[in-house]
Design a protein around this motif. Structure first.
Motif, PDB file in Angstrom:
ATOM      1  N   PRO A   1      61.224  44.421 208.464  1.00 52.33           N
ATOM      2  CA  PRO A   1      62.207  44.101 209.503  1.00 52.33           C
ATOM      3  C   PRO A   1      62.807  45.395 210.037  1.00 52.33           C
ATOM      4  O   PRO A   1      62.559  46.480 209.498  1.00 52.33           O
ATOM      5  N   ALA A   2      63.587  45.299 211.094  1.00 50.59           N
ATOM      6  CA  ALA A   2      64.212  46.489 211.661  1.00 50.59           C
ATOM      7  C   ALA A   2      65.197  47.082 210.655  1.00 50.59           C
ATOM      8  O   ALA A   2      66.024  46.377 210.096  1.00 50.59           O
ATOM      9  N   GLY A   3      65.077  48.374 210.459  1.00 52.56           N
ATOM     10  CA  GLY A   3      65.965  49.066 209.529  1.00 52.56           C
ATOM     11  C   GLY A   3      65.285  50.298 208.993  1.00 52.56           C
ATOM     12  O   GLY A   3      64.191  50.668 209.413  1.00 52.56           O
ATOM     13  N   GLY A   4      65.928  50.959 208.064  1.00 51.94           N
ATOM     14  CA  GLY A   4      65.393  52.169 207.462  1.00 51.94           C
ATOM     15  C   GLY A   4      66.119  52.428 206.163  1.00 51.94           C
ATOM     16  O   GLY A   4      67.048  51.703 205.798  1.00 51.94           O
TER      17      GLY A   4
ATOM     18  N   ALA B   1      66.765  40.703 202.283  1.00 53.17           N
ATOM     19  CA  ALA B   1      65.629  40.662 203.211  1.00 53.17           C
ATOM     20  C   ALA B   1      65.391  42.009 203.899  1.00 53.17           C
ATOM     21  O   ALA B   1      64.505  42.120 204.739  1.00 53.17           O
ATOM     22  N   HIS B   2      66.167  43.027 203.538  1.00 52.64           N
ATOM     23  CA  HIS B   2      66.069  44.373 204.124  1.00 52.64           C
ATOM     24  C   HIS B   2      66.343  44.347 205.631  1.00 52.64           C
ATOM     25  O   HIS B   2      65.798  45.158 206.382  1.00 52.64           O
ATOM     26  N   GLU B   3      67.196  43.426 206.064  1.00 55.45           N
ATOM     27  CA  GLU B   3      67.550  43.330 207.477  1.00 55.45           C
ATOM     28  C   GLU B   3      68.822  44.129 207.749  1.00 55.45           C
ATOM     29  O   GLU B   3      69.823  43.621 208.246  1.00 55.45           O
ATOM     30  N   SER B   4      68.759  45.402 207.414  1.00 52.68           N
ATOM     31  CA  SER B   4      69.960  46.232 207.486  1.00 52.68           C
ATOM     32  C   SER B   4      70.384  46.522 208.917  1.00 52.68           C
ATOM     33  O   SER B   4      71.582  46.571 209.223  1.00 52.68           O
TER      34      SER B   4
END
Length: 438
Positions: free
Chosen positions: A336-339, A404-407
């Protein structure tokens, strides 16, 4: 948090400014011994490629050097540094058509060099992908898949690039072989812990110290060996059996013609941020231990450290803690979008929220010095103990977002993202914590 946010952003600016790639590159190139018989070829690859190439060319022109040609490959378009040096855009963080084209153009340019010429190779973070192309006879799509799988595997950059360069046309010292016997000077902006030249940009101009068994074991440990393409898997197995030679090692004669060094690194950036914090009157600690490993776990350690500092703080003072390094994020599905910096910030906001009143006055900036964290337009984020609840207040479940790593989406909802734009450097990440004691 507006005042703290501004202070943190100013300190980030000091860190980036301290790693002054332009002046450091110019100084390095100025010390290259030039002779009239030398024609010079300039190659610059990475996120700082435009700045480094411009500094190098300006310095060479002042020395009246003949610049025969070369190429700049960066993640964004830019003007060529002179009439004989081309400029191209590559793909990042996964090599694609533009990267493959750029890699082929490098090969074409190198056919024009003479034995008495000189090569100047300028490297910075992102080079592995920007000039990424598979070994001859292998599939471009397979290389793109490999990069994609590695990005979500949770490997650190050393292990990741040890794998990448095995299967990349210009990695593992192969550019040094193509340039030989021309004298070559390689100057790198380090985006890796330990400033390992064999890892920066996948080490195109230096020997590869890793052995094939290490590469296979790394892929097996993260369950990727069976997921990479059959052709790549067979190549690695043939290398293990000795059917395919090892990558170029230190004994290869081509490396006798190469001088390689690091001109800028994370330590320079941290030192500059520390000096700026002290100038503001903050009691400042620059931590020697780099932040590595899982981003969420590292965030927990930093948050706990800052809460502890808050409990010991003398009222009326501001304390500044600065870390550098590069963490990792292990994904189990599509990214997903993030880093890593955004994941760090989101996790840190949870720990500060959990600390309640004990975290009052604590704020954190986590950001990449290149201005971009992952495949997003943000470098990272600035958070405090209120960020977690601010996310929840928008109707988003921050716990679910973290799992979900959706930071990116979560931090955007709380207006916590930090987006300075591309900075022209890349010396890993910086994390800055402020403790305002009242």
């Amino acid at each position: 948090m507006s005042g703290a946010r501004e202070q943190l952003i100013d300190l980030y600016g000091a860190a980036v400014g301290g790693a002054n790639v332009e002046s450091l590159t110019a100084n390095a190139v100025a010390n290259v011994p030039l002779e009239r018989r030398h024609r010079v070829w300039v190659f610059a690859f990475g996120k700082a490629a435009h700045v480094m190439a411009s500094a190098a060319v300006t310095t060479l022109e002042r020395a009246l050097a003949e610049i025969a040609g070369g190429i700049v490959v960066a993640p964004e378009a830019g003007d060529p540094p002179c009439g004989t040096v081309a400029a191209m855009v590559g793909d990042h963080p996964i090599p694609g058509r533009r990267s493959f084209t750029a890699a082929g153009q490098i090969a074409q340019i190198l056919t024009k060099k003479r034995r008495t010429d000189m090569g100047i190779v300028l490297l910075s973070g992102g080079a592995s992908s920007l000039i990424g192309a598979p070994l001859k006879g292998m599939s471009e799509s397979d290389l793109s898949l490999l990069f994609d799988l590695l990005l979500g595997a949770g490997l650190d950059i050393h292990e990741m690039n040890a794998i990448r360069k095995r299967l990349s046309y210009w990695g593992a010292g192969r550019m040094a072989l193509a340039l030989a016997p021309a004298r070559t000077y390689c100057f790198a902006v380090s985006d890796v812990t330990g400033d390992d030249l064999a890892t920066i940009g996948s080490g195109p101009c230096v020997p590869d110290p890793t052995r094939i068994q290490q590469v296979i074991e790394s892929l097996q440990r993260v369950n990727l060996f069976q997921r990479i393409s059959p052709s790549f898997r067979q190549y690695l197995l043939d290398s293990k059996r000795g059917v395919i030679p090892e990558t170029p090692k230190a004994t290869h004669p081509a490396f006798a013609h190469v001088s390689a060094s690091v001109v800028a690194n994370n330590s320079i950036a941290l030192t500059a941020a520390g000096a700026a914090a002290r100038k503001l009157g903050f009691t400042t600690v620059v931590h020697a231990q780099a932040l590595t490993g899982d981003a969420s776990a590292a965030a927990a350690r930093v948050a706990e450290s800052l809460v502890g500092a808050r409990e010991r703080a003398e009222p009326g003072l501001t304390y500044c803690h600065i870390w550098g390094g590069e963490t990792t994020v292990a994904l189990k599905g599509p990214a997903p979008a993030g880093g890593r910096c955004q994941e760090f910030a989101l996790a840190a906001s949870k720990h500060l929220s959990d600390a309640g009143e004990r975290a009052r006055g604590v704020s954190i900036l986590a950001a990449g010095t290149d201005g971009r964290d992952g495949a997003t337009d943000a470098a990272g984020a600035v958070i405090d103990a209120s960020t977690w609840q601010a996310i929840a207040g928008t109707g988003r479940d921050p716990d679910a977002s973290l799992r979900a790593h959706e930071s990116y989406a979560a931090l955007a909802a709380a207006n916590a993202l930090f987006s300075p734009g591309l900075t022209g450097t890349n010396v890993m990440d910086v994390t800055i914590g402020l403790v305002h004691a009242s």
